[in-house]
Design an enzyme around this catalytic site. Structure first.
Site, PDB file in Angstrom:
ATOM      1  N   SER A   1      20.603  40.681  78.545  1.00 22.87           N
ATOM      2  CA  SER A   1      19.563  40.365  79.528  1.00 22.87           C
ATOM      3  C   SER A   1      19.288  38.733  79.421  1.00 22.87           C
ATOM      4  O   SER A   1      19.676  38.260  78.491  1.00 22.87           O
ATOM      5  CB  SER A   1      18.220  40.992  78.659  1.00 22.87           C
ATOM      6  OG  SER A   1      17.133  40.561  79.507  1.00 22.87           O
TER       7      SER A   1
ATOM      8  N   TYR B   1      12.870  43.736  72.001  1.00 19.19           N
ATOM      9  CA  TYR B   1      13.844  44.007  73.121  1.00 19.19           C
ATOM     10  C   TYR B   1      14.557  42.528  73.032  1.00 19.19           C
ATOM     11  O   TYR B   1      15.823  42.516  73.083  1.00 19.19           O
ATOM     12  CB  TYR B   1      13.074  43.989  74.324  1.00 19.19           C
ATOM     13  CG  TYR B   1      13.827  43.951  75.509  1.00 19.19           C
ATOM     14  CD1 TYR B   1      14.318  45.334  75.813  1.00 19.19           C
ATOM     15  CD2 TYR B   1      14.177  43.414  76.367  1.00 19.19           C
ATOM     16  CE1 TYR B   1      15.029  45.549  77.043  1.00 19.19           C
ATOM     17  CE2 TYR B   1      14.724  43.252  77.380  1.00 19.19           C
ATOM     18  CZ  TYR B   1      15.430  44.408  77.781  1.00 19.19           C
ATOM     19  OH  TYR B   1      16.144  44.503  78.886  1.00 19.19           O
TER      20      TYR B   1
END
Ligand code: NAD
Length: 256
Positions: free
Chosen positions: A138, A151
């Site tokens: 990401s 995350y």
């Protein structure tokens, strides 16, 4: 690009970015194997694609599930030429607010899941001669919003895992990390719904992108297919950002 006679295993391929990847690889002639915990959506996705798409129910955080799924793909569904480690979950909290079980659950899917899938796919790739592991990281591995400690850690760690796979299995297995910005998927839509004003948060998210829009699953699928194809054969061990220019503008700077 053609993936005719190639088998592409995509984790989390029932919805969102994984479903976009499945569609692009299928369009380019590949056999697609979707691994997902959501059996209904996964079966539907494969039925919508056609008879070169197969669903296997699999929780990527469980080694027994993963070993069985990779074996099934290799033995009965054509092989494991490309692995797309895409399955991922999001949890909002800072370090001090993160419960141990939430940390373990998130890292279990986002990081351990990718490790387990690579662990059980790479031997099949080596046996066949070559293969590619694409890890869905990401943009949050580089620039991080507040409240996503586990995350962001998981997505940064995937870049290290990508490097290790590239170094350890070169030249026969390549590995690349893909780092999307905001993509319009069920994950993001459900995150927006957790806010008191989902439409405002959606617009704020769009505004983070110089492109004036969020990404679509297809945008990411096209890049994944490119790096996995022969045309991408000189790309190895690296993260690639596909983020609409997110995070590169100096705050407050104006257009000419
Ligand atoms: N949407 C974004 O803006 C964005 C941005 C950057 C990176 N990513 C990453 O892309 C990947 C896909 O995200 P998305 O937005 O499409 O998510 P999504 O929630 O829309 O879809 C994720 C899919 O993974 C499946 N899944 C969840 N846990 C699983 C498990 N344990 N085993 C197997 N399958 C499982 C879900 O059932 C679902 O089908 C994730 O790794 C995410 O972190 C997303």
């Amino acid at each position: 690009m053609s993936f005719k006679d190639k088998t592409i295993v995509i984790t989390g391929g029932a919805k969102g970015i994984g479903a976009g990847c499945a569609e692009v690889f299928y369009r380019q002639g590949g056999n697609v194997v979707v691994l997902d915990v959501d059996e209904e959506a996964g079966r539907q996705r494969c039925a919508d694609l056609g008879d070169r798409a197969h669903f296997i129910e699999c929780d990527v955080s469980r080694e027994s599930d993963v070993e069985e799924a990779m074996g099934q793909a290799a033995v009965t569904l054509g092989g494991v030429d490309v692995l797309v480690n895409n399955a991922g979950i999001l949890h909002y909290s800072t370090v001090t607010e993160t419960a141990e079980e939430d940390w373990d659950r998130l890292l279990g899917v986002n990081l351990k899941g990718a490790f387990l899938c690579a662990k059980h796919a790479i031997p099949h790739m080596l046996e066949a001669g070559e293969g590619i592991v694409v890890n869905m990281s990401s943009v949050q591995a580089f620039v991080t919003q507040q409240n996503v400690a586990a995350y962001a850690a998981s997505k940064s760690a995937l870049i290290g895992l990508t490097r290790s796979i590239a170094v350890d299995y070169a030249p026969r297995v390549r590995s690349v990390a893909i780092c999307p910005g905001g993509v319009d998927t069920p994950m993001n839509r459900s995150a927006f719904r957790q806010s008191p004003d989902p439409e405002q948060v959606r617009q704020e998210t769009i505004d983070l992108h110089l492109t004036g829009r969020m990404g679509q699953p297809d945008d990411i699928g096209e890049l994944v297919a490119f790096v996995a194809s022969d045309k991408g054969s000189f790309i190895n061990g690296q993260p690639i950002r596909i983020d609409g220019g997110m995070g590169i503008k100096i705050a407050g700077s104006k257009k000419d």
